[in-house]
Design a protein around this motif. Structure first.
Motif, PDB file in Angstrom:
ATOM      1  N   MET A 151       4.446  92.975  43.475  1.00  0.00           N
ATOM      2  CA  MET A 151       2.575  91.473  43.758  1.00  0.00           C
ATOM      3  C   MET A 151       2.191  91.255  42.293  1.00  0.00           C
ATOM      4  O   MET A 151       1.336  91.733  41.663  1.00  0.00           O
ATOM      5  N   ALA A 152       3.061  90.624  41.837  1.00  0.00           N
ATOM      6  CA  ALA A 152       2.606  89.660  40.604  1.00  0.00           C
ATOM      7  C   ALA A 152       1.603  88.475  40.316  1.00  0.00           C
ATOM      8  O   ALA A 152       2.348  87.438  40.175  1.00  0.00           O
ATOM      9  N   THR A 153       0.385  87.708  40.786  1.00  0.00           N
ATOM     10  CA  THR A 153      -0.387  87.090  40.006  1.00  0.00           C
ATOM     11  C   THR A 153       0.053  86.630  39.461  1.00  0.00           C
ATOM     12  O   THR A 153       0.188  85.138  39.305  1.00  0.00           O
ATOM     13  N   HIS A 154      -0.022  87.423  37.710  1.00  0.00           N
ATOM     14  CA  HIS A 154      -0.347  87.435  36.388  1.00  0.00           C
ATOM     15  C   HIS A 154       0.920  87.692  36.573  1.00  0.00           C
ATOM     16  O   HIS A 154       1.275  88.883  35.427  1.00  0.00           O
ATOM     17  N   ALA A 155       1.952  86.415  36.688  1.00  0.00           N
ATOM     18  CA  ALA A 155       3.190  86.940  36.036  1.00  0.00           C
ATOM     19  C   ALA A 155       4.455  87.336  34.933  1.00  0.00           C
ATOM     20  O   ALA A 155       5.064  87.862  34.881  1.00  0.00           O
ATOM     21  N   THR A 161       7.442  91.923  36.045  1.00  0.00           N
ATOM     22  CA  THR A 161       7.668  91.128  35.543  1.00  0.00           C
ATOM     23  C   THR A 161       7.776  90.454  34.037  1.00  0.00           C
ATOM     24  O   THR A 161       8.271  88.786  34.262  1.00  0.00           O
ATOM     25  N   ARG A 162       6.997  90.461  33.383  1.00  0.00           N
ATOM     26  CA  ARG A 162       6.574  90.267  32.363  1.00  0.00           C
ATOM     27  C   ARG A 162       8.744  89.531  31.579  1.00  0.00           C
ATOM     28  O   ARG A 162       8.222  89.304  30.519  1.00  0.00           O
ATOM     29  N   SER A 176       3.518  82.984  39.147  1.00  0.00           N
ATOM     30  CA  SER A 176       3.003  83.772  40.762  1.00  0.00           C
ATOM     31  C   SER A 176       4.622  84.239  40.818  1.00  0.00           C
ATOM     32  O   SER A 176       5.290  83.438  41.218  1.00  0.00           O
ATOM     33  N   MET A 177       4.408  85.647  41.543  1.00  0.00           N
ATOM     34  CA  MET A 177       5.572  86.505  42.015  1.00  0.00           C
ATOM     35  C   MET A 177       5.348  87.240  42.962  1.00  0.00           C
ATOM     36  O   MET A 177       4.360  87.749  42.639  1.00  0.00           O
ATOM     37  N   LEU A 178       6.175  87.455  44.663  1.00  0.00           N
ATOM     38  CA  LEU A 178       5.345  88.417  44.861  1.00  0.00           C
ATOM     39  C   LEU A 178       6.893  88.136  45.755  1.00  0.00           C
ATOM     40  O   LEU A 178       7.360  87.872  46.397  1.00  0.00           O
ATOM     41  N   LEU A 198       2.984  75.767  38.527  1.00  0.00           N
ATOM     42  CA  LEU A 198       2.145  75.317  38.024  1.00  0.00           C
ATOM     43  C   LEU A 198       0.756  76.551  38.475  1.00  0.00           C
ATOM     44  O   LEU A 198      -0.231  75.672  36.977  1.00  0.00           O
ATOM     45  N   GLU A 199       1.114  76.418  38.949  1.00  0.00           N
ATOM     46  CA  GLU A 199      -1.071  77.212  38.765  1.00  0.00           C
ATOM     47  C   GLU A 199      -0.522  78.786  39.222  1.00  0.00           C
ATOM     48  O   GLU A 199       0.124  79.596  40.219  1.00  0.00           O
ATOM     49  N   GLU A 200      -1.818  80.227  38.955  1.00  0.00           N
ATOM     50  CA  GLU A 200      -1.472  81.074  39.782  1.00  0.00           C
ATOM     51  C   GLU A 200      -1.781  81.184  41.108  1.00  0.00           C
ATOM     52  O   GLU A 200      -2.978  80.635  41.605  1.00  0.00           O
ATOM     53  N   LYS A 201      -1.383  82.331  41.796  1.00  0.00           N
ATOM     54  CA  LYS A 201      -1.771  82.113  43.525  1.00  0.00           C
ATOM     55  C   LYS A 201      -2.042  83.652  43.674  1.00  0.00           C
ATOM     56  O   LYS A 201      -1.319  85.024  43.592  1.00  0.00           O
ATOM     57  N   ALA A 202      -3.398  84.058  43.997  1.00  0.00           N
ATOM     58  CA  ALA A 202      -3.938  85.097  44.451  1.00  0.00           C
ATOM     59  C   ALA A 202      -3.013  85.818  45.796  1.00  0.00           C
ATOM     60  O   ALA A 202      -3.407  85.398  46.673  1.00  0.00           O
ATOM     61  N   TRP A 203      -2.286  87.122  45.428  1.00  0.00           N
ATOM     62  CA  TRP A 203      -1.197  86.603  47.121  1.00  0.00           C
ATOM     63  C   TRP A 203      -2.016  88.055  47.371  1.00  0.00           C
ATOM     64  O   TRP A 203      -2.907  88.755  47.301  1.00  0.00           O
ATOM     65  N   SER A 204      -2.803  88.271  48.919  1.00  0.00           N
ATOM     66  CA  SER A 204      -3.094  89.375  49.791  1.00  0.00           C
ATOM     67  C   SER A 204      -2.049  90.063  50.274  1.00  0.00           C
ATOM     68  O   SER A 204      -0.642  89.838  50.285  1.00  0.00           O
TER      69      SER A 204
END
Length: 252
Positions: A151-155, A161-162, A176-178, A198-204
């Protein structure tokens, strides 16, 4: 007269003190009631927010459940054409989460390569197949095989994932990656990868459970395809044996 004046003064002082004590008590009561009202109002606001959050999560889970039910009941997706199922799963994830891209990948037998089997984007397009090698992304491969999900909000900065930041993420503007592994016989054989551009996504956690359910669909389909492949080999071998027996009988 002097005694009467003193008594009057004492009475006035006593009355004044009594009134002041009453006023002090009233003020203290006012403050206490005001604080209690403020706390009650704050607690009521917190309860309202909590109720709204629970309701939103409930609606989200119901939405995920309906999407999974549609996949399980779609005869076209459950047919023998595996690409239809892959497309249905990726398209469902893109629309339900929602995210920019969803892809399905499979590991090679020796776990040294990860090849993309299907990609679906918001625009509905797909691109060429891609292969990743363990030697270039060792941390990602290790995480994929040992963790229940990534769960990588800041991929670009996440430790798992970096490694993709310079070669993949920045080039496609993925923030972001999940990723949820595909398991067969308690072994990771692939991954369902969700990417947001385009933008970060906060995964739940709900997002993770949904994607893991999609990965389970892929796993079942992959195992069924292996079984069908084995059956085809068996039928082919039986046909060859029958032909050989016929030749032997003819020779005899």
């Amino acid at each position: 007269v002097y005694t009467v004046e003193i008594s009057a003064i004492k009475f006035v002082i006593s009355g004044t003190i009594f009134l002041l004590s009453i006023l002090a008590s009233c003020f203290l009561l006012y403050v206490l009631l005001g604080n209690a009202y403020g706390e009650m109002k704050a607690n009521n606001h917190e309860l309202t927010q909590l109720r709204l959050q629970i309701e939103a999560k409930k609606n989200r889970i119901e939405q995920f459940q309906q999407s999974l039910i549609r996949i399980s009941r779609d005869e076209l997706l459950q047919g023998h054409q595996q690409v239809n199922l892959f497309k249905g799963i990726c398209k469902t994830a893109v629309e339900t989460l929602p995210v920019s891209r969803v892809s399905i990948w499979f590991l090679s037998e020796d776990n040294t390569k990860l090849s993309r089997a299907f990609l679906y984007e918001q625009a509905g397009s797909t691109d060429e197949l891609v292969t990743l090698r363990r030697e270039h992304y060792p941390n990602y491969f290790q995480a994929l095989e040992t963790k229940p999900f990534i769960m990588a909000t800041h991929a670009w900065e996440h430790p798992d994932t970096r490694e993709f930041a310079n070669t993949y993420l920045r080039a496609l503007n993925i923030h972001s990656m999940l990723d949820c592994p595909i398991y067969e016989d308690m072994r990771c054989v692939g991954v369902v990868c969700c990417e947001n551009q385009l933008e970060e996504k906060a995964w739940s956690i709900e997002d993770t459970l949904f994607v893991q359910s999609l990965a389970d669909f892929v796993s079942i389909s992959h195992m069924n395809e292996k079984i069908r492949s084995l059956l085809r080999e068996v039928h082919h071998s039986n046909a060859q044996l029958n032909q050989r027996n016929s030749e032997i009988l003819s020779m005899n």
